[in-house]
Design a protein around this motif. Structure first.
Motif, PDB file in Angstrom:
ATOM      1  N   UNK A 448      74.494  45.344  69.987  1.00 55.01           N
ATOM      2  CA  UNK A 448      75.623  44.817  70.737  1.00 55.01           C
ATOM      3  C   UNK A 448      75.636  45.343  72.168  1.00 55.01           C
ATOM      4  N   UNK A 449      75.926  44.432  73.138  1.00 57.19           N
ATOM      5  CA  UNK A 449      76.013  44.897  74.527  1.00 57.19           C
ATOM      6  C   UNK A 449      77.324  44.482  75.190  1.00 57.19           C
ATOM      7  N   UNK A 450      78.266  43.961  74.383  1.00 54.69           N
ATOM      8  CA  UNK A 450      79.609  43.671  74.902  1.00 54.69           C
ATOM      9  C   UNK A 450      80.567  43.649  73.715  1.00 54.69           C
ATOM     10  N   UNK A 451      81.853  43.750  74.016  1.00 54.64           N
ATOM     11  CA  UNK A 451      82.899  43.582  73.010  1.00 54.64           C
ATOM     12  C   UNK A 451      83.644  42.294  73.323  1.00 54.64           C
ATOM     13  N   UNK A 452      83.925  41.509  72.282  1.00 59.36           N
ATOM     14  CA  UNK A 452      84.532  40.195  72.465  1.00 59.36           C
ATOM     15  C   UNK A 452      85.794  40.072  71.617  1.00 59.36           C
ATOM     16  N   UNK A 453      86.780  39.404  72.184  1.00 60.22           N
ATOM     17  CA  UNK A 453      87.984  39.018  71.444  1.00 60.22           C
ATOM     18  C   UNK A 453      88.055  37.501  71.465  1.00 60.22           C
ATOM     19  N   UNK A 454      88.066  36.891  70.285  1.00 66.01           N
ATOM     20  CA  UNK A 454      88.085  35.439  70.176  1.00 66.01           C
ATOM     21  C   UNK A 454      89.476  34.969  69.754  1.00 66.01           C
ATOM     22  N   UNK A 455      89.966  33.946  70.436  1.00 65.49           N
ATOM     23  CA  UNK A 455      91.272  33.352  70.137  1.00 65.49           C
ATOM     24  C   UNK A 455      91.030  31.985  69.513  1.00 65.49           C
ATOM     25  N   UNK A 456      91.390  31.843  68.228  1.00 63.05           N
ATOM     26  CA  UNK A 456      91.125  30.589  67.517  1.00 63.05           C
ATOM     27  C   UNK A 456      92.030  29.446  67.980  1.00 63.05           C
ATOM     28  N   UNK A 457      93.115  29.787  68.662  1.00 63.86           N
ATOM     29  CA  UNK A 457      94.050  28.737  69.081  1.00 63.86           C
ATOM     30  C   UNK A 457      93.387  27.793  70.083  1.00 63.86           C
ATOM     31  N   UNK A 458      92.654  28.369  71.043  1.00 66.41           N
ATOM     32  CA  UNK A 458      91.998  27.522  72.032  1.00 66.41           C
ATOM     33  C   UNK A 458      90.506  27.845  72.183  1.00 66.41           C
ATOM     34  N   UNK A 459      89.980  28.674  71.255  1.00 71.07           N
ATOM     35  CA  UNK A 459      88.565  29.068  71.249  1.00 71.07           C
ATOM     36  C   UNK A 459      88.150  29.758  72.553  1.00 71.07           C
ATOM     37  N   UNK A 460      89.116  30.450  73.155  1.00 73.91           N
ATOM     38  CA  UNK A 460      88.812  31.214  74.370  1.00 73.91           C
ATOM     39  C   UNK A 460      88.392  32.624  73.988  1.00 73.91           C
ATOM     40  N   UNK A 500      71.449  61.101  79.436  1.00 74.38           N
ATOM     41  CA  UNK A 500      71.547  62.025  78.312  1.00 74.38           C
ATOM     42  C   UNK A 500      73.015  62.301  78.018  1.00 74.38           C
ATOM     43  N   UNK A 501      73.391  62.261  76.751  1.00 76.01           N
ATOM     44  CA  UNK A 501      74.741  62.571  76.309  1.00 76.01           C
ATOM     45  C   UNK A 501      75.795  61.736  77.058  1.00 76.01           C
ATOM     46  N   UNK A 502      75.507  60.445  77.160  1.00 75.77           N
ATOM     47  CA  UNK A 502      76.425  59.544  77.859  1.00 75.77           C
ATOM     48  C   UNK A 502      77.309  58.745  76.922  1.00 75.77           C
ATOM     49  N   UNK A 503      77.467  59.220  75.683  1.00 80.87           N
ATOM     50  CA  UNK A 503      78.254  58.507  74.665  1.00 80.87           C
ATOM     51  C   UNK A 503      79.746  58.651  74.925  1.00 80.87           C
ATOM     52  N   UNK A 504      80.532  57.610  74.610  1.00 77.91           N
ATOM     53  CA  UNK A 504      81.990  57.777  74.634  1.00 77.91           C
ATOM     54  C   UNK A 504      82.663  56.885  73.593  1.00 77.91           C
ATOM     55  N   UNK A 505      83.834  57.330  73.145  1.00 77.58           N
ATOM     56  CA  UNK A 505      84.707  56.511  72.311  1.00 77.58           C
ATOM     57  C   UNK A 505      85.595  55.714  73.247  1.00 77.58           C
ATOM     58  N   UNK A 506      85.528  54.394  73.143  1.00 77.62           N
ATOM     59  CA  UNK A 506      86.294  53.502  74.009  1.00 77.62           C
ATOM     60  C   UNK A 506      87.558  53.046  73.290  1.00 77.62           C
ATOM     61  N   UNK A 507      88.676  53.041  74.017  1.00 81.31           N
ATOM     62  CA  UNK A 507      89.945  52.549  73.477  1.00 81.31           C
ATOM     63  C   UNK A 507      90.425  51.403  74.367  1.00 81.31           C
ATOM     64  N   UNK A 508      90.488  50.197  73.791  1.00 81.89           N
ATOM     65  CA  UNK A 508      90.962  49.012  74.519  1.00 81.89           C
ATOM     66  C   UNK A 508      92.322  48.590  74.001  1.00 81.89           C
ATOM     67  N   UNK A 509      93.167  48.076  74.886  1.00 84.03           N
ATOM     68  CA  UNK A 509      94.385  47.391  74.468  1.00 84.03           C
ATOM     69  C   UNK A 509      93.935  46.078  73.818  1.00 84.03           C
ATOM     70  N   UNK A 510      94.244  45.886  72.542  1.00 85.05           N
ATOM     71  CA  UNK A 510      93.718  44.721  71.820  1.00 85.05           C
ATOM     72  C   UNK A 510      94.282  43.412  72.363  1.00 85.05           C
ATOM     73  N   UNK A 511      95.461  43.453  72.970  1.00 89.71           N
ATOM     74  CA  UNK A 511      96.052  42.219  73.489  1.00 89.71           C
ATOM     75  C   UNK A 511      95.409  41.800  74.807  1.00 89.71           C
ATOM     76  N   UNK A 512      95.321  42.727  75.756  1.00 87.05           N
ATOM     77  CA  UNK A 512      94.796  42.379  77.080  1.00 87.05           C
ATOM     78  C   UNK A 512      93.285  42.571  77.176  1.00 87.05           C
TER      79      UNK A 512
END
Length: 537
Positions: A448-460, A500-512
């Motif tokens: 995976x190289x991106x995170x996606x949020x899919x909206x079934x209402x308009x397929x955006x 080296x050691x460039x890992x992080x835990x990402x926290x996204x607002x699920x709505x925006x």
């Protein structure tokens, strides 16, 4: 720099550092938080995946073979600590003791022990490969306890606080199956459903297994598990491989796909000096068939729902509405992917890496609409899908046979992100129910190289991506006062091969889908498979 031209990618970044062995981090270490991690998030993000790819001078061949490394991101009061531990499986211990691969895995055959004499080594080729307990795929929950699982009959019960293995649990001691998927489904009352094959004198069977929600006592694991239904394969000596299945409120949906297992090849793989994976092949001449099993009665529907040859590893959701069962899943036109994830492929660079990626078929989210009330009186050869705004079709083409054509759950813009895999939903609220949103990873690389949020209402779609960073499966955590389906956060572990050691835990607002914060982890972590959030008080 990666470029896109007519669907072909060039100049992909080498991701070899994401599939390298690492050291475990047994004691929790602090992370450096940037931005803000909401204080209401309290619990452990538990992740699983391979973390060791060789012992001595013996190397694993397939990504699925690496030794299970369990990860814990403990989140409380806006702070995060990280720890990891290799699963102390029998496989790990035996390999470590001899500093060589002693236990065969999916794509790697353990060679005979050089300490044996010639005759012993010769005889060992005629033994069946013993199933591995290297449970590297996911964290799952039965009766309130956490387990790590792969696809054999062996799991490990794990303490989510220390990541220590409490006990090895063998499915075959409780119910007649030779394995179980790492993707069970759970009903609101805690009843868990899973699937596993059995191999007997009558050939292979696909079995749907039900595990009750309650423990009898503190030592209970899978006690009370029963086979709800057994389904006969189209070809008993060449059953389908499946990584998961779907479930609606009243049905378990088994997807019999044309990724086939040649049982004779698998049984004789040791004799032939080949890995188990050599016995798995794609047969595009076969249909994919959906089997519906009533969860209350255990009866399989006599109606079989057919579609053209597709493969699927992960379902998104399934729900019933207005006499139809909607089956949403991530699909590919090809079933070769499992054979492409060789470690040597993942470690390639330059044109060789581009070629591996461009020869693979992309995975896209699709919906199949299955009519539930099909009888002998149902009209043939006309579209039975009467749902407004649905482009899927389903036609009765013969006695107990319905031919289904999917509809896409995405717009053309998803093509630019390489399709979608590792789908997740607000499972607690919306599994087996109508829903609007799902999340996943875009795949413009082998991982995976991106995170996606899919909206079934308009397929955006909404996207988070950062050049040179590779996010893992998104995990949705609802906020405590959530009213809307997408009120909460997305958690994802993000890796980079370039620092080296460039890992992080990402926290996204699920709505925006905007970044709220990240916790920088000062250790290297390999790219993993699946995880879950374990809330704590």
């Amino acid at each position: 720099m990666e470029q896109r031209a007519s669907g072909v990618l060039k100049g992909l970044e080498c991701i070899a550092p994401l599939v390298r062995s690492v050291e475990e981090t047994l004691e929790p270490i602090p992370t450096a938080v940037q931005g803000t991690i909401p204080s209401w998030i309290r619990g452990n993000l538990l992740r699983n995946g391979p973390g060791k790819f060789e012992f001595g001078n013996t190397h694993y061949n397939h990504w699925f073979d690496g030794m299970a490394l369990l990860h814990q991101f403990k989140i409380q009061e806006g702070e995060v600590t990280y720890r990891s531990r290799f699963l102390q499986s029998d496989s790990y211990r035996k390999n470590s003791e001899k500093d060589r691969i002693m236990v065969s895995e999916f794509g790697t055959l353990a060679l005979p022990d050089p300490c044996q004499n010639f005759f012993q080594r010769f005889l060992s080729r005629f033994e069946m490969i013993k199933p591995t307990d290297n449970a590297s795929v996911s964290f799952v929950k039965y009766k309130g306890d956490y387990y790590v699982s792969t696809e054999t009959n062996l799991m490990h019960k794990v303490d989510p606080e220390t990541l220590a293995s409490i006990e090895k649990v063998d499915w075959s001691k409780f119910v007649a199956v030779n394995g179980a998927t790492a993707h069970p489904h759970c009903d609101p009352d805690g009843t868990v459903y899973n699937m596993g094959n059995s191999y007997g004198s009558k050939g292979a069977l696909y079995n749907i297994v039900r595990v009750p929600p309650e423990k009898k006592d503190s030592t209970d694991s899978l006690q009370g598990a029963t086979v709800l239904c057994s389904i006969m394969p189209a070809n008993k000596s060449h059953p389908s491989y499946y990584h998961s299945f779907a479930m609606s409120e009243n049905y378990v949906v088994f997807i019999e796909q044309p990724i086939k297992m040649d049982l004779l090849k698998i049984v004789t793989c040791k004799l032939r000096g080949k890995g188990l994976s050599e016995g798995i092949y794609w047969d595009p001449k076969q249909d994919t068939v959906f089997h519906l099993v009533d969860k209350k009665t255990g009866q399989a529907s006599s109606v079989r729902y057919h579609t053209k040859a597709i493969s699927t590893f992960h379902q998104i959701n399934a729900f019933e509405e207005d006499g139809f069962l909607m089956l949403d899943m991530c699909c590919s036109e090809d079933g070769q992917a499992i054979n492409n994830y060789l470690i040597q492929n993942l470690r390639k660079s330059g044109d060789a890496l581009d070629q591996v990626y461009n020869e693979m078929t992309r995975v896209f989210p699709r919906r199949f609409v299955l009519p539930l009330g099909v009888t002998s009186d149902t009209q043939s050869n006309q579209n039975l899908n009467t749902r407004p705004d649905s482009l899927a079709t389903c036609l009765k083409t013969g006695q107990d046979k319905v031919l289904c054509q999917h509809e896409d759950l995405h717009g053309d813009d998803l093509l630019d992100y390489g399709g979608l895999e590792f789908p997740q939903i607000n499972y607690g609220q919306n599994n087996t129910r109508p829903y609007r949103y799902f999340y996943g990873c875009g795949f413009r690389h082998l991982v995976g190289d991106s995170l996606l949020k899919m909206d079934l209402k308009d397929k955006s779609l909404k996207v988070w991506q950062q050049q040179g960073f590779y996010p893992s499966e998104p995990v949705f955590v609802p906020s405590p006062d959530a009213v809307d389906e997408d009120q909460g956060v997305i958690l994802s572990v993000v890796l980079t091969p370039s620092q080296d050691k460039g890992t992080f835990l990402l926290v996204l607002d699920a709505q925006t889908f905007e970044e709220l914060g990240r916790a920088n982890v000062p250790v290297n972590i390999p790219y993993g498979f699946h995880g879950t959030f374990n809330p704590t008080a």
